[in-house]
Design a protein around this motif. Structure first.
Motif: not given
Ligand SMILES: [Zn+2]
Length: 148
Positions: A28, A31, A47, A49-50
């Motif tokens: 991404c 992040c 994403c 993750d974020c």
């Molecule tokens: Zn991310």
């Protein structure tokens, strides 16, 4: 390049080089941790993750163009150098350069596409900046930038 801040929030700094590098690693661009792809070349909508929205990407035909440019220069240069130095038979050329071309192309497509998406994200293109990806039409209304 103007950076629009959303109602009092300071605009997030987006470094083009860092974003492209993260994309090159298929991560991404925001992040650097979440995986950009949910398949070989299928970009994850957000994403993992974020939560950054990645579906705004419009890489389209650019990754193949860049990959052809890179692979063409490498393979043709190597082919000509080997031909001049060793004069191998044609079958050996075919056995060497055809697989190399295919392997290099398949290996380079995801990172090149990732880098281009990272650049689009950093430059706030195609909805990555928060506004819709539409162009004003002649009658003053909005029309899709990419007619479906
Ligand atoms: Zn991310």
């Amino acid at each position: 390049m103007s950076v629009q801040a959303i109602a009092g929030e300071p605009a997030e700094e987006r470094l083009v080089g860092r974003s492209m590098l993260r994309g090159l690693m298929c991560r991404c661009p925001r992040c650097g941790d979440g995986r950009m792809y949910s398949g070989y070349l299928k970009v994850a909508p957000v994403c993992p993750d974020c939560g950054e929205e990645l579906h705004h990407q419009r890489a389209d035909d650019a990754p193949p163009y860049v990959v052809i440019f890179i692979v063409g220069h490498v393979v043709i240069s190597a082919l000509l150098a080997v031909e001049v130095a060793y004069h191998p038979p044609v079958w050996l050329h075919m056995a060497l350069w055809l697989p190399l071309t295919i392997i290099m192309s398949l290996a380079l497509l995801p990172p090149v596409k990732g880098a281009l998406i990272g650049m689009q994200w950093a430059l706030r293109m195609h909805g990555f900046g928060g506004e819709s990806d539409e162009l004003p039409s002649k009658d003053g209304g909005l029309s899709p930038a990419r007619p479906e």
